[in-house]
Design an enzyme around this catalytic site. Structure first.
Site, mmCIF file in Angstrom:
data_model
loop_
_atom_site.group_PDB
_atom_site.id
_atom_site.type_symbol
_atom_site.label_atom_id
_atom_site.label_comp_id
_atom_site.label_asym_id
_atom_site.label_seq_id
_atom_site.Cartn_x
_atom_site.Cartn_y
_atom_site.Cartn_z
ATOM 1 N N ASP A 189 0.830 -1.201 0.000
ATOM 2 C CA ASP A 189 0.000 0.000 0.000
ATOM 3 C C ASP A 189 0.869 1.257 0.000
ATOM 4 O OD1 ASP A 189 -2.808 0.977 0.412
ATOM 5 O OD2 ASP A 189 -1.925 1.866 2.206
ATOM 6 N N GLU A 222 14.874 -15.133 0.387
ATOM 7 C CA GLU A 222 15.255 -16.199 1.333
ATOM 8 C C GLU A 222 14.244 -17.339 1.291
ATOM 9 O OE1 GLU A 222 15.243 -14.433 5.193
ATOM 10 O OE2 GLU A 222 16.719 -12.901 4.617
HETATM 11 C C1 NOJ Z 1 -4.380 3.013 -0.786
HETATM 12 C C2 NOJ Z 1 -5.517 2.080 -0.550
HETATM 13 O O1 NOJ Z 1 -5.791 1.377 -1.724
HETATM 14 C C3 NOJ Z 1 -6.667 2.917 -0.074
HETATM 15 O O2 NOJ Z 1 -7.865 2.215 -0.043
HETATM 16 C C4 NOJ Z 1 -6.316 3.476 1.278
HETATM 17 O O3 NOJ Z 1 -7.341 4.344 1.711
HETATM 18 C C5 NOJ Z 1 -5.006 4.262 1.216
HETATM 19 N N1 NOJ Z 1 -3.991 3.586 0.469
HETATM 20 C C6 NOJ Z 1 -4.476 4.491 2.594
HETATM 21 O O4 NOJ Z 1 -3.990 3.277 3.119
#
Ligand code: NOJ
Length: 566
Positions: free
Chosen positions: A229, A280
């Site tokens: 993310d 790993e």
């Molecule tokens: C990207 C994620 O896909 C989204 O849903 C989220 O709100 C933001 N990152 C923050 O984590």
């Protein structure tokens, strides 16, 4: 496919030959990866929020669809302020979704069906309920506890102004001031997203070590990889300089250059480190970057040979239904990603964007993350949107590389536009006082059975977001075996793609079909998409798949066809 029995904590999984591949033939290079948004997929407990046992119970449906892997959005412990992207314990399952044993069962059941599993990892920020953040709040300014996050003194005579002008992706300031132990207003902490999502300080070795531990925890359980993310956001520019916001940019930075919190060079060292950890492990584990960068060439920097394995191709997702733009983004992508030894990836929908069955028919600009509601300009005509979505997917699934699908797109689900304000849940809606609708419209629980409560999402009829009355006709059982249904189109495309190894193929452009055509050959398949409204005369050959009716040797507008040619 044989897997060792259920994992116990640090046990390392024994992988069989079927899951080991040779260099260059790794699964993720060509895989079709289906995104599951757990809270909206299937709800075995009946509380209105999907869960891990719900996923396990539908794995046969996914095998039947013909995908290679699933990516699960977060199911780890979380107060759910941002639907799980606010994690309070990275190594446990939130009770809403089940238990670690449910996760292990789901993983084993997926592997038994030769379906790989990648999980979401959220390293840019934690929840404010995370133990570390709670310790930071209780500790003094400039303490080691605060050093795990981005705490700063404010500007102004009494520190009453935020440290800089950065704005939250969800709207409003990116800084929140805390109250110190003496009851007085004190330092500020950074949150690029909601105030309940404080950003970690990735210059702190303790943070880096903690994430190594978290990676190993899930790798030891047997996951096939991670979708990372905000992979472009972990490292911030030295000194945290002010930013002049670009009003044209998507909220996660897609179109903006030189943003002091996106795409900083030093972030790459984090992924080189993680890559060494994945190596790993046996069995071809992969890292996929969620990095919203302005071009495919920039995005490719996240997948150089010693960094991640894949990056989402958001420039492709953001391309309009226009032949010239599509040809260009495909061409650029096919050079940018293979140019660094990575496969091109393709994606049209996910849980953060307006579903492509609506987006491709919008007639007004709609920046990523803003969403659409009843009074948004440029409302899509549903039939146009669905025709374009089917044509766009038929084009995408013929491209070499790996493709991501988002749950429900195989049913042709549109964005849900008329969710009442009091049912909306996205923090974007609240932080902008309803000015931006946010992402709830693409997150509505999906329909399985036309005649069941909550369309078979669960047995009780409860649903965390209201499902539209007209979704019965889109339910999976209403489409199964029905010629011409979107579900059967997806199944046919995935079967042909696999049988003809299109993911491992190559693309050769074909000219001569006019400016509204995207036309190319991949192996013995000729693909022609018509993004205009004037029919295009088709070449001879056997039509093996088509997104809409094709008759009299002509390809209508908003339609894509696959033709077998010698
Ligand atoms: C990207 C994620 O896909 C989204 O849903 C989220 O709100 C933001 N990152 C923050 O984590």
């Amino acid at each position: 496919m044989q897997y060792a029995g259920r994992m116990t904590s640090a046990e390392t999984i024994e992988r069989t030959d079927a899951f080991l591949t040779t260099v260059g033939g790794e699964w993720w290079r060509t895989a079709v990866i289906y995104q599951i948004y757990p809270r909206s997929f299937a709800d075995a407990s009946g509380d209105g929020i999907g869960d891990l046992p719900g996923i396990t119970s539908h794995l046969d449906d996914l095998a039947h669809l013909g995908i290679d892997a699933i990516w699960l959005s977060p199911f780890q412990r979380s107060p759910q302020k941002d639907a799980g992207y606010d994690v309070s314990d990275y190594c446990d399952v939130d009770p809403l979704f089940g238990t670690l044993a449910d996760f292990d069962d789901m993983l084993a059941a997926a592997h038994e069906r030769s379906i790989r599993v990648i999980v979401d990892l959220v390293p840019n920020h934690s929840s404010d309920q995370h133990e570390w953040f709670q310790q930071a709040l209780a500790a003094a300014p400039h303490s080691t506890e605060r050093a795990r996050y981005m705490f700063r003194d404010g500007k102004g005579e009494n520190g009453e102004l935020p440290p800089n002008n950065w704005e939250s992706v969800f709207g409003g300031p990116a800084w929140t001031r805390v109250v110190e132990a003496d009851g007085e207003p004190g330092q500020w902490y950074l949150h690029l997203f909601d105030s309940s999502q404080p950003d970690f300080d990735w210059s702190n070795e303790e943070v880096r070590e903690e994430f190594r531990r978290i990676l190993r925890f899930w790798l030891d359980r047997g996951v096939d990889g991670f979708r990372v993310d905000v992979a472009h956001g972990l490292v911030k520019a030295e000194g945290l300089p002010d930013y002049i916001p670009n009003p044209e940019a998507g909220s996660m930075g897609g179109e903006a250059e030189n943003v002091p919190y996106w795409g900083q060079d030093a972030v790459h060292e984090v992924y080189r480190d993680w890559r060494r950890i994945l190596e790993e492990y046996q069995g071809d584990r992969a890292l996929a970057a969620e990095a919203w960068l302005p071009t495919a060439a920039r995005t490719a920097e996240w997948v150089r040979h010693d960094e991640m394995h894949q990056a989402f191709n958001f420039p492709y997702l953001e391309t309009k239904w226009n032949a010239a733009d599509l040809r260009e983004v495909i061409e650029v992508s096919l050079h940018a990603f293979p140019g660094v030894g990575a496969p091109s990836t393709w994606v049209l929908s996910n849980h953060d964007v307006v579903r492509h069955a609506s987006r491709l028919a919008l007639t007004a600009e709609n920046p990523q993350g803003h969403g659409i509601g009843p009074d948004s300009p440029g409302q899509p005509i549903p039939e146009v949107g669905l025709a374009r979505a089917r044509a766009a997917t038929t084009l995408m699934l013929a491209l070499p590389g790996s493709a991501y699908l988002y749950q429900g797109e195989e049913l042709g689900l549109p964005e849900v536009i008329d969710i009442p304000g009091d049912a909306r849940q996205d923090p974007t809606w609240f932080r902008t006082n309803g000015e931006r609708y946010g992402r709830d419209g693409c997150r509505v629980p999906i329909p399985w059975n036309a005649d069941a409560p909550a369309y078979g999402f669960n047995a009780t009829g409860a649903s965390w977001l209201p499902q539209p009355a007209e979704w019965a006709t889109l339910a999976r059982d209403a489409q199964t075996g029905v010629e011409g249904s979107t579900l059967e189109l997806y199944r046919a495309l995935l079967a042909e793609r696999r049988a003809r190894s299109l993911g491992a193929g190559s693309l050769e452009w074909i000219d001569g079909y006019g400016t509204d055509a995207v036309a190319f050959r991949n192996g013995n398949v000729t693909v022609i998409a018509n993004t205009g409204s004037t029919p295009i005369a088709l070449p001879g050959g056997i039509v093996i798949a088509s997104s809409g009716p094709v008759a009299d040797g002509e390809l209508p507008g908003d339609t894509t066809v696959w033709i077998e040619t010698a």
